[in-house]
Design a protein around this motif. Structure first.
Motif, PDB file in Angstrom:
ATOM      1  N   CYS A 443     -10.428 -44.547 -87.618  1.00  0.00           N
ATOM      2  CA  CYS A 443      -9.104 -44.549 -88.245  1.00  0.00           C
ATOM      3  C   CYS A 443      -9.213 -45.293 -89.566  1.00  0.00           C
ATOM      4  CB  CYS A 443      -8.065 -45.214 -87.350  1.00  0.00           C
ATOM      5  SG  CYS A 443      -6.452 -45.304 -88.144  1.00  0.00           S
ATOM      6  N   ARG A 445      -6.856 -46.681 -91.119  1.00  0.00           N
ATOM      7  CA  ARG A 445      -5.896 -47.778 -91.234  1.00  0.00           C
ATOM      8  C   ARG A 445      -6.084 -48.853 -90.174  1.00  0.00           C
ATOM      9  NH1 ARG A 445      -0.414 -45.916 -90.779  1.00  0.00           N
ATOM     10  NH2 ARG A 445       0.117 -47.493 -92.291  1.00  0.00           N
ATOM     11  N   CYS A 446      -6.998 -48.601 -89.190  1.00  0.00           N
ATOM     12  CA  CYS A 446      -7.181 -49.578 -88.118  1.00  0.00           C
ATOM     13  C   CYS A 446      -8.670 -49.795 -87.857  1.00  0.00           C
ATOM     14  CB  CYS A 446      -6.566 -49.084 -86.807  1.00  0.00           C
ATOM     15  SG  CYS A 446      -4.835 -48.660 -86.913  1.00  0.00           S
ATOM     16  N   CYS A 461      -4.869 -41.765 -83.617  1.00  0.00           N
ATOM     17  CA  CYS A 461      -5.088 -43.197 -83.459  1.00  0.00           C
ATOM     18  C   CYS A 461      -4.042 -43.722 -82.485  1.00  0.00           C
ATOM     19  CB  CYS A 461      -4.963 -43.919 -84.793  1.00  0.00           C
ATOM     20  SG  CYS A 461      -5.129 -45.698 -84.601  1.00  0.00           S
ATOM     21  N   CYS A 464      -1.964 -46.886 -84.513  1.00  0.00           N
ATOM     22  CA  CYS A 464      -1.002 -46.744 -85.610  1.00  0.00           C
ATOM     23  C   CYS A 464      -0.300 -45.388 -85.578  1.00  0.00           C
ATOM     24  CB  CYS A 464      -1.688 -46.927 -86.960  1.00  0.00           C
ATOM     25  SG  CYS A 464      -2.789 -45.569 -87.393  1.00  0.00           S
TER      26      CYS A 464
HETATM   27 ZN    ZN Z   1      -4.877 -46.316 -86.717  1.00  0.00          ZN
END
Ligand code: ZN
Ligand code: ADP
Ligand code: ZN
Length: 726
Positions: A443, A445-446, A461, A464
């Motif tokens: 991911c 963003r994570c 994910c 998020c």
């Molecule tokens: Zn994520």
């Protein structure tokens, strides 16, 4: 001049004084006040003679909302304790615990329609319906599984079920449930008789009865299937007989329908209010009011209901007290289990904590005799299930399933019994990988992998919510050799369908139970024996009674074995005990097969001998040695920001602020969180530890205002007292 002191839901840990000329103002009433340019609703928590604010600066309150106090002194005392202990502004605590309708000034919303069986309907049995009346049978099972079934649950079950509902209403079996689901007295019904108690049950009940009328914490430690619920029911009966209200807390909404109908059948004349997060706002407010007015005598609810005002509270029960869902994971991070004990002490009433695998904090208190220990050592029906390990080093699994498990399932299908395969991951596979360059679906963003969901051809994910289409070729090298790695519920489901093409398989995870009341319908089908194999996650582990389930297979427990969380072993033991406890609850003893690479790991050894006491004592000795809870008390200061440096810098300032405070607490270095990135934000944390609770509390309450004053506003932060995850 008349003054009122008001708790407002603003992020500042202080109260605000106003002038109030209305002579009717009382502590516990809601009031509307000016705050900056806003008009806010707050609760009056004091009527001081003097204010620290200069008289000229005091504003005038607009108006009282209530004619009489909404919250009593005892309710406020609990909220005040929680605000101080969890270092959270009192106004936010109050507002977080009030039903949404009461936080607004607007009129209340309409509760959704719900249905219940009439006396005639309750008397009807599934057998009295012809086998081909499938929808009617399904609906009756649904209505029997719960006291009140909301309209949406029936709609969700399909058009045929709606027709069946009309039929039932026409023949007088079903009626609209009154009062948004508060069970009303039914004079004509005689209470269902309970089974004859075992000696252990009677002893436990006697101990609770003895405790009624004063504060005591009792730990009811009973193995799965030992009949803890029956003990609760008798304890409830005794408390009701003394004209007391009873608060029964359960971990999750999925558990409530079964218990709700059981309680309603046992106490037909007694108004019962069930409170959980799945309720519509209107229904929640009505039930909350019924509890507060003393009309509802039994309140059954999830963690937030620990705050429900109960004027005649006489007994609190916390079922599955070890369950981590009693701890709120964000915002006001309280533990409902711990607050239940505080509330019991404040009110001078007993609290019963029940579990097969008590939290080590709780168990230690029992060993030290601060809590009274009540034990149920034997199972009511069949014996305990046989737990054994399938050594994956000897038996290579195909598609995640070892031969022994496959054979076991085949045997159950042949006998017309049910099996369950437990896996703690939903989706098809936890990651998609490129065979030529080693690319993995991360991911952006994570700090986490994107999970492959084959059904909707997506990578998702679970942290998020990000979702994207499954790429045809590797985004990194362009090769098309992309393959799923590892197992998830969907993949196990697919493997089982391939093995057992005629078996009826049901997958139970967050993806299949998302729709409101879906799980209630699914449970009814399992009970009706419409299912041969269940595949699912944690949802399956919790206290459900599946009488036809005799085999439980655990896939992938090893993934939870090695973790840097010091509580991992404790939670895995509890989880596997609960999963194992689903097997063999009918007449036939169950069997549990745990697939593992490490059959000799101490955790599996302890689990096979089902000796929680030795396991817990060994764990406690390790914790004491290593200086972990419950031998120390912890708080975590969490910070998150766009950049990790910003978060760490905030924490560094927090450390410097702490130097100015005289205290014996230990403050550790700021470090990145275990899951460093989440939803595009970088997370860091700082651990504070102390040998006593009091010392920690004093320190945190002195520290908190300094944190609020910290310059670095780019970081968001929160304090987590007694944190469960790191
Ligand atoms: Zn994520
Ligand atoms: P636990 O919560 O301890 O896992 P339960 O309370 O679900 O166990 O009880 C297991 C089963 O035994 C339930 O079906 C319950 O109705 C039944 N049961 C409980 N007590 C008795 C008893 N004294 N005699 C017969 N059956 C009982
Ligand atoms: Zn590649």
């Amino acid at each position: 001049m008349n003054l009122i002191r008001v708790a407002l839901d603003v992020p500042v840990a202080r109260l605000f004084d106003y002038r109030c000329d209305d002579a009717a103002a009382q502590i516990g009433m809601r009031v509307l006040v000016p705050f900056g340019r806003q008009k806010l609703m707050g609760i009056i928590v004091a009527k001081p003679d003097l204010s620290e604010a200069p008289e000229a600066k005091l504003k005038r309150a607009y108006a009282l909302v209530d004619n009489s106090p909404l919250l009593g002194r005892a309710d406020l005392r609990l909220l005040e304790f929680a605000a101080e202990y969890y270092v959270h502004p009192l106004g936010s605590v109050v507002m977080a615990t009030l039903p949404a309708v009461l936080r607004r000034v607007r009129s209340r919303e309409q509760a959704p329609a719900a249905y219940e069986l009439t006396a005639a309907g309750s008397a009807a049995s599934l057998e009295s319906l012809p086998p081909r009346a499938r929808s009617q049978r399904k609906l009756l099972a649904l209505l029997q599984s719960s006291v009140v079934v909301e309209h949406s649950a029936i709609t969700a079950a399909g058009a045929a079920t709606r027709t069946a509902l009309k039929t039932f209403i026409a023949q007088g079996w079903v009626q609209a449930a009154a009062l948004g689901g508060i069970v009303q007295p039914k004079e004509a019904v005689t209470p269902a008789a309970g089974p004859r108690l075992t000696g252990e049950q009677s002893a436990a009940i006697a101990a609770i009865q003895e405790a009624l009328g004063s504060y005591q914490t009792l730990l009811l430690w009973g193995i799965t299937g030992s009949g803890k619920t029956e003990v609760y029911l008798h304890a409830i009966a005794s408390a009701l007989a003394r004209n007391a209200q009873v608060l029964l807390l359960v971990p999750e909404i999925a558990l409530t329908p079964q218990l709700e109908s059981l309680i309603a059948a046992r106490f037909p004349g007694v108004p019962l209010a069930t409170l959980h997060s799945g309720l519509a706002d209107g229904a929640r407010a009505e039930r909350w009011q019924a509890a507060r007015s003393g009309h509802a005598r039994i309140v059954l609810g999830t963690r937030l209901s620990v705050f429900t005002p109960l004027p005649d509270l006489g007994l609190i029960i916390v079922d599955e007290e070890h369950d981590s869902s009693f701890k709120q994971g964000e915002g006001f991070r309280y533990s409902a289990r711990d607050l239940a004990v505080v509330r019991a002490r404040q009110r001078g009433v007993p609290v019963v904590l029940g579990s097969a695998t008590p939290a080590l904090e709780t168990y230690r208190n029992a060993i030290d005799q601060r809590y009274r220990l009540l034990t149920l050592k034997s199972r009511i029906q069949a014996g305990l299930p046989m737990i054994s390990c399938v050594d994956l080093r000897q038996q290579r699994p195909s598609d995640g399933l070892a031969g022994e498990l496959i054979a076991g399932i085949a045997k159950r299908i042949a006998r017309g019994e049910q099996s369950m395969v437990f896996i703690n991951r939903r989706g098809y596979a936890p990651v998609l990988m490129c065979g030529s360059c080693g690319w993995m679906s991360d991911c952006q963003r994570c700090s986490a992998r994107l999970v492959l969901h084959l059904r909707d051809r997506q990578l998702r994910c679970h942290h998020c919510g990000h979702a994207s289409a499954v790429p045809r070729a590797c985004p990194s090298c362009g090769d098309t050799d992309l393959a799923p790695v590892g197992q998830g519920t969907q993949r196990i489901e697919a493997a089982l369908s391939a093995r057992f093409p005629t078996a009826r398989i049901m997958r139970i995870d967050r993806d299949t139970t998302q729709r409101k009341d879906a799980w209630q319908n699914m449970r009814a089908r399992i009970h009706e024996r419409e299912i041969d194999i269940l595949v699912g996650t944690q949802i399956l582990a919790k206290g459900h009674d599946f009488p036809h389930l005799n085999l439980v297979g655990v896939v992938n427990a090893d993934s939870m074995l090695y973790s840097n969380d010091f509580r991992a072993t404790e939670s895995l033991y509890a989880l596997l005990t609960q999963v194992a406890g689903r097997a063999g609850r009918g007449a036939i003893p169950g069997e549990v097969l745990i697939q593992t690479q490490f059959p000799d790991h101490p955790l599996y050894t302890a689990l096979r001998s089902q000796d929680y006491d030795s396991f817990a004592r060994a764990q406690l000795a390790e914790r004491r040695q290593a200086g972990f809870p419950p031998y120390v008390y912890q708080a975590l200061l969490r910070a998150e920001a766009r950049g990790l440096d910003t978060a760490l810098e905030f924490l560094a300032q927090a450390v410097r602020a702490a130097y100015d405070l005289e205290s014996g607490v230990t403050i550790y270095e700021p470090v990145p969180a275990n899951m460093m990135r989440k939803a595009g934000r970088e997370r860091a944390q700082l651990l504070v530890q102390s040998r006593t609770r009091a010392e920690l509390r004093t320190f945190l309450n002195a520290w908190q205002p300094l944190l609020t004053g910290t310059k670095s506003t780019a970081a968001r932060w929160s304090l987590d007292v007694d944190p469960l995850d790191f």
